[in-house]
Design a protein around this motif. Structure first.
Motif, mmCIF file in Angstrom:
data_model
loop_
_atom_site.group_PDB
_atom_site.id
_atom_site.type_symbol
_atom_site.label_atom_id
_atom_site.label_comp_id
_atom_site.label_asym_id
_atom_site.label_seq_id
_atom_site.Cartn_x
_atom_site.Cartn_y
_atom_site.Cartn_z
ATOM 1 N N GLU A 18 -0.291 1.150 -9.498
ATOM 2 C CA GLU A 18 -1.081 1.548 -8.341
ATOM 3 C C GLU A 18 -2.535 1.724 -8.723
ATOM 4 N N TYR A 58 0.838 -1.201 0.000
ATOM 5 C CA TYR A 58 0.000 0.000 0.000
ATOM 6 C C TYR A 58 0.873 1.251 0.000
ATOM 7 N N ALA A 59 0.684 2.072 -1.009
ATOM 8 C CA ALA A 59 1.358 3.360 -1.084
ATOM 9 C C ALA A 59 0.464 4.393 -0.401
ATOM 10 N N ARG A 85 -3.281 3.823 -1.673
ATOM 11 C CA ARG A 85 -3.446 3.154 -2.963
ATOM 12 C C ARG A 85 -2.765 1.795 -2.929
ATOM 13 N N LYS A 86 -3.429 0.809 -3.489
ATOM 14 C CA LYS A 86 -2.841 -0.523 -3.585
ATOM 15 C C LYS A 86 -1.782 -0.516 -4.677
ATOM 16 N N ARG A 87 -0.641 -1.124 -4.394
ATOM 17 C CA ARG A 87 0.455 -1.185 -5.367
ATOM 18 C C ARG A 87 0.847 -2.636 -5.561
#
Lengths: 211, 338
Positions: A74, A22-23, A66-68
């Motif tokens: 992302e 997660y970013a 954001r999911k990475r």
């Protein structure tokens, strides 16, 4: 006539760095800038990060997660969660909404079923986590009196059966409570009566026994 | 009427690793030298929309930019344009394979056409070709973490009937250069490169050549993050360069993670070039070239009809390489035909 050809050779490759996670983008008193590298990265959630308090007044950290994946791709989440703290570093949460649509139904045996709706449960960033109910023969003061009942909020709808209560007239108050900052919503009120229980039903004597 | 095997199609680049010259070998990962394969190394992916009946696009040169272009069919002629004007129309008679040049001879398609064509425009979209010859295989998490090197070879053959001269190939920078005029790297170790210019058009992570203001290569480094004005350099001395302190007049170039060198056999008649036992073994004797313009290119002065030469490619992945869905590789090729 000689001709000079200028062309090229091309290709591309992918790199999987295995850093799925997660970013976390943070904007301080501003929206996050997604063109910059994320402020934080975590393989899992929940994740904690330090939020420095302001010298005075309030400071808001606007956070987007954001999911990475391992290729650096992302998700495009734009939702922002504001986190406001004061100069002591204490979290300042926004006000909760109030409960609505309170319905009280008296049931057999001195029980009462309480129904209500919390519309903000799935919409608020910091929702309440507890229903609080006061029932008394005199009008309760939710700001002072300890609740008679409490129930965790697991959905935006309450349907709770409480009791038994002795026959009497009762005042009921219902409010939402957020444990983190001990905040309580405005209360809804209602009144109800637990009737005196009728005598037990007895058999009617048979005709032949009528004197 | 440029037919195939002429103009920009005079030199074709093939995979290697075949059992004999021109034999079948389609595996990019086995392109490790030896004999030329029959398979040409493609540069760009080709997608047709609103295709013109009677037309098959066989190849798109790497001189074309990525994006959408148009084939225009008028009567028995076809013309090509992408990011510019249409080139000269080419007349087809029966089934022929010709090249359609755009507004420069390096921007061409090789097309097999059989008139009558459906008339009007057909769209051709050219896209990056991932994991072809120059793209190597996907970099795994293990390699991204610890770093690694891979090598492949191709053979460039003069398939024309004429002598090709002044062949040169160099690395194409992936965006405009920037002067690192705020912060330079120290003598060694991680650091930052900062500019009053902008890195906005650069890849979000990748390789960077640091060149002195006169153009001499100082070092190649790898950055894992960037802002608009700053590169976060985590690996120094890529591609065998030597780390050294930079200067605020240094010019920074975003470059691919692949460089090239010529096979030691030079220009020869068809035959085998050197071989390596696997992708991770460096070929012996190859001088790697990091030039970014014709002055720093690999070069062969003369390639007569039917002659060939080998080209080696080196992919250098640093430890801590950042994940990316598309690390571009690009070289510029220049040659002269009579």
């Amino acid at each position: 006539m000689p001709t000079t050809i200028t062309s090229g050779e091309r290709g591309a490759f992918r790199v999987d760095d295995g850093n799925d996670g997660y970013a976390i983008y943070v904007g301080v008193d501003a929206l996050p800038d997604f063109t910059l590298p994320p402020a934080e990265f975590s393989a899992t959630l929940p994740h904690s990060f330090a939020a420095a308090p302001p010298g005075s007044g309030l400071r808001t950290y606007n956070v987007t997660v954001r999911k990475r994946d391992g290729y650096g791709l992302e998700s495009q989440n734009q939702d922002i969660t504001p986190i406001t703290i004061n100069s002591a570093g204490v979290l300042q949460l926004p006000a909760m909404s109030n409960p609505s649509r309170l319905v009280v139904t008296v049931e057999a045996g001195g029980y009462v079923r309480i129904r209500a709706v919390y519309d903000g449960f799935s919409q608020e960033d910091y929702p309440a986590n507890e229903w609080r109910i006061w029932i008394d023969t005199t009008a309760p003061d939710p700001d002072v009196d300890p609740p008679s009942y409490a129930a965790s909020i697991t959905a935006g709808v309450l349907s709770l059966r409480v009791g038994p209560h002795a026959a009497n007239d009762y005042f009921l108050a219902l409010a939402l409570y957020r444990q983190f900052d001990a905040a309580q919503s405005d209360a809804l009120t209602a009144e109800f009566t637990i009737p005196v229980a009728p005598d037990p039903i007895v058999p009617v004597p048979g005709g032949l026994e009528i004197p | 009427m440029p037919s195939q095997f002429t103009r920009g199609d005079s030199l074709r680049e093939f995979l290697t690793g075949a059992a004999s010259d021109g034999a079948t070998q389609n595996d990019f990962a086995l392109s490790l030298g030896g004999f030329r394969s029959s398979r040409q190394a493609a540069s760009l992916g080709i997608t047709l929309d609103n295709a013109i009946a009677g037309v098959r696009v066989d190849f798109a040169s790497g001189g074309n930019p990525e994006g959408q272009g148009d084939i225009l069919a008028v009567g028995d002629t076809l013309a090509w344009k992408i990011a510019g004007e249409f080139g000269s129309a080419v007349t087809f008679s029966g089934t022929q394979t010709n090249i359609l040049e755009g507004d420069t001879p390096g921007k061409f398609l090789r097309v097999t056409g059989t008139p009558p064509f459906s008339q009007g425009r057909g769209n051709v979209t050219l896209s990056p070709l991932v994991h072809g010859l120059l793209g190597f295989a996907e970099v795994s998490p293990a390699i991204a973490t610890s770093g690694g090197n891979k090598y492949r070879a191709s053979i460039v053959k003069n398939v024309s009937a004429v002598t090709v001269t002044a062949f040169k190939r160099w690395i194409t920078p992936l965006a405009a250069s920037v002067v690192g005029d705020v912060t330079a790297l120290g003598a060694s170790g991680a650091g930052t490169l900062e500019t009053t210019g902008t890195f906005a058009a650069w890849p979000t992570s990748g390789w960077c050549q640091v060149r002195q203001s006169g153009g001499a290569l100082r070092e190649c480094v790898y950055y894992d993050e960037r802002t608009v004005t700053e590169l976060n350099v985590i690996a120094r001395g890529a591609f065998g360069t030597t780390p050294g302190a930079g200067a605020l007049t240094d010019i920074l170039y975003p470059v691919p993670g692949v460089v090239l060198g010529l096979d030691t056999a030079g220009v020869t008649a068809p035959g085998a070039i050197a071989t390596i036992p696997n992708e991770t073994t460096a070929p012996a004797g190859v001088t790697w070239v990091l030039g970014i313009n014709s002055a720093g290119a690999v070069a062969h002065a003369t390639i007569t009809a039917g002659q060939q030469f080998g080209v080696w490619y080196w992919q250098n992945i640093p430890a801590g390489c950042k994940g990316t869905p598309l690390a571009r590789v690009s070289f510029t090729t220049e040659f002269t035909v009579p």
